[in-house]
Design an enzyme around this catalytic site. Structure first.
Site, short mmCIF file in Angstrom:
data_model
loop_
_atom_site.label_atom_id
_atom_site.label_comp_id
_atom_site.label_asym_id
_atom_site.label_seq_id
_atom_site.Cartn_x
_atom_site.Cartn_y
_atom_site.Cartn_z
N ASP A 38 34.58 46.43 11.78
CA ASP A 38 34.17 48.34 10.94
C ASP A 38 35.78 48.16 10.15
O ASP A 38 37.12 48.28 10.91
CB ASP A 38 33.84 48.72 12.05
CG ASP A 38 32.77 49.72 11.51
OD1 ASP A 38 33.43 50.51 10.77
OD2 ASP A 38 31.72 49.62 12.28
N VAL A 62 34.21 43.94 5.24
CA VAL A 62 33.43 42.44 4.89
C VAL A 62 33.23 42.31 3.84
O VAL A 62 32.57 40.98 3.68
CB VAL A 62 31.99 42.99 5.77
CG1 VAL A 62 31.50 43.14 6.98
CG2 VAL A 62 31.20 43.74 4.88
N TYR A 153 21.22 48.95 -3.79
CA TYR A 153 20.87 48.27 -2.47
C TYR A 153 20.04 47.44 -2.14
O TYR A 153 20.08 46.75 -1.58
CB TYR A 153 20.39 49.75 -1.96
CG TYR A 153 20.92 49.79 -0.48
CD1 TYR A 153 21.64 49.43 0.36
CD2 TYR A 153 18.77 50.19 0.12
CE1 TYR A 153 21.19 49.62 1.70
CE2 TYR A 153 18.82 49.94 1.54
CZ TYR A 153 20.02 49.63 2.37
OH TYR A 153 19.70 50.13 3.67
N THR A 188 20.46 57.08 11.78
CA THR A 188 22.02 56.57 11.86
C THR A 188 22.88 57.83 10.97
O THR A 188 22.30 58.68 10.29
CB THR A 188 21.86 55.45 11.28
OG1 THR A 188 22.27 55.03 10.01
CG2 THR A 188 21.34 54.60 12.45
P1 NAD Z 1 26.05 53.35 9.92
O1 NAD Z 1 26.42 53.97 9.08
O2 NAD Z 1 25.93 54.66 11.39
O3 NAD Z 1 26.08 51.99 9.87
C1 NAD Z 1 27.54 50.96 9.08
C2 NAD Z 1 28.92 51.43 9.45
O4 NAD Z 1 29.61 49.60 8.55
C3 NAD Z 1 29.66 51.71 9.80
O5 NAD Z 1 30.20 52.03 10.90
C4 NAD Z 1 30.84 51.43 8.33
O6 NAD Z 1 32.38 51.53 8.62
C5 NAD Z 1 30.62 50.15 8.45
N1 NAD Z 1 31.34 49.71 7.42
C6 NAD Z 1 30.91 50.12 5.93
N2 NAD Z 1 31.52 49.57 4.88
C7 NAD Z 1 31.98 48.31 5.68
C8 NAD Z 1 33.05 47.41 5.06
N3 NAD Z 1 32.91 47.30 4.35
N4 NAD Z 1 33.19 46.40 6.36
C9 NAD Z 1 33.22 47.11 7.43
N5 NAD Z 1 32.56 47.51 7.98
C10 NAD Z 1 32.04 49.06 6.68
O7 NAD Z 1 24.62 52.79 9.34
P2 NAD Z 1 23.64 52.02 9.92
O8 NAD Z 1 22.01 52.52 10.18
O9 NAD Z 1 23.86 51.28 11.76
O10 NAD Z 1 23.88 50.97 9.27
C11 NAD Z 1 24.09 49.47 9.39
C12 NAD Z 1 23.05 48.18 8.18
O11 NAD Z 1 21.74 48.88 8.72
C13 NAD Z 1 23.07 48.40 6.96
O12 NAD Z 1 23.20 47.04 6.62
C14 NAD Z 1 22.13 49.16 6.62
O13 NAD Z 1 22.18 48.99 5.02
C15 NAD Z 1 21.49 48.48 7.68
N6 NAD Z 1 19.30 49.35 7.58
C16 NAD Z 1 20.13 50.90 7.54
C17 NAD Z 1 18.62 51.56 7.57
C18 NAD Z 1 18.88 53.19 7.80
O14 NAD Z 1 18.24 53.82 8.27
N7 NAD Z 1 19.75 53.64 8.45
C19 NAD Z 1 17.41 51.23 6.67
C20 NAD Z 1 17.54 49.77 6.74
C21 NAD Z 1 18.37 49.23 7.26
#
Ligand code: NAD
Length: 252
Positions: A38, A62, A153, A188
């Site tokens: 992360d 990443v 996105y 989240t």
């Molecule tokens: P979150 O913000 O709680 O967690 C995301 C994590 O990714 C964070 O800890 C952040 O520091 C890390 N991150 C961001 N950019 C980064 C990078 N360049 N390199 C490494 N780490 C990085 O969000 P989440 O909701 O748990 O999201 C996780 C995944 O789920 C994402 O791919 C998001 O697009 C996807 N998603 C989320 C939702 C939602 O509603 N929360 C819905 C669909 C998809």
């Protein structure tokens, strides 16, 4: 308590928060060693404090090839193998296309799509040499439909869904499975930062389940796809959205 991940080694990107953090918890509870990758150093420290030797915490962007290569190398050095890669890190991007700067479009693609490509690029050779593995990508229902003013996105997540099929097709013969989960709105920090209370209420009204989801409700799907329970599931996406995508939009 199941023991699906005894002796297995996993990497979870974006593992210090939200969906990734909930997935790390299941992997560890069921016996895995996990690399939590992360950008968030405070979040990584909290994971190390909580899980000790069961985790390797690494600061990784990443979208950086150098970082992702090192993430895989460090995992193999620390734990001796790599069985599971959860490409989960992601960010949102908000603007209508005429207002979107090219650099902002590219930033979302760099993290959400390139990040998945890079994870696969460096994990596949290790898994192939070992005789197999399981890759689970966090896509989104935004990759199957269109969220308003989220072009970068939506398009990046659609790329992840097809990249998932490509890996399954190209590396199925190497005994590597690759699947994606498409979450709906999940409670989240990412969702909370992106939405107003009004939009959250509108989601509650629109989702057949009557609520947004919890990170644990996606982590259980990821764990199924990562485990041998899904041994004949390859190249697919599982939608977990409380029924949102089942709607046609016809008013009741
Ligand atoms: P979150 O913000 O709680 O967690 C995301 C994590 O990714 C964070 O800890 C952040 O520091 C890390 N991150 C961001 N950019 C980064 C990078 N360049 N390199 C490494 N780490 C990085 O969000 P989440 O909701 O748990 O999201 C996780 C995944 O789920 C994402 O791919 C998001 O697009 C996807 N998603 C989320 C939702 C939602 O509603 N929360 C819905 C669909 C998809």
């Amino acid at each position: 308590m199941k023991n699906r991940f005894e002796g297995k080694v996993a990497i979870v990107t974006g593992g210090a928060s939200g969906i990734g953090k909930a997935t790390v918890k299941i992997f560890i509870e069921e016996g895995a060693k996990v690399t939590v990758a992360d950008m968030d150093e405070a979040g990584l420290k909290a994971m190390k404090d909580q899980y000790g030797d069961a985790v390797l915490t690494i600061k990784v962007d990443v979208s950086s090839e150098e970082d992702v290569k090192k993430m895989v190398e460090d995992t193999v050095t620390a734990f001796g193998r790599l069985d599971i890669l959860h490409n989960n890190a992601g960010i949102g991007g908000f603007a209508l296309i005429p207002d979107m700067k090219l650099e902002d479009w590219r930033k979302v693609f760099a993290i959400d799509a390139d990040g998945v490509f890079l994870g696969c690029k460096y994990a596949i050779p290790v898994m192939k040499k070992q005789g197999g593995g399981s890759i689970v990508n966090t896509a989104s229902i935004s990759g199957l439909g269109a969220d308003y003013a989220m072009a970068s996105y939506n398009a990046a997540k659609a790329a992840v869904i097809n990249l998932t099929r490509i890996v399954a097709n190209d590396h199925g013969p190497d005994k590597i499975r690759c699947n994606a989960v498409c979450p709906g709105p999940i409670e989240t920090p990412l969702l909370k930062a992106a939405l107003t209370d009004d939009i959250l209420q509108a989601y509650h009204d629109a989702i057949p389940a009557g609520r947004v989801g919890k990170p644990e409700e996606i982590a259980t799907v990821v764990a199924f796809l990562a485990s041998d329970e899904s041994s004949y599931v390859n190249g697919t996406t599982i939608v977990a959205d409380g029924g949102l995508m089942a709607k046609t939009g016809q008013p009741p």
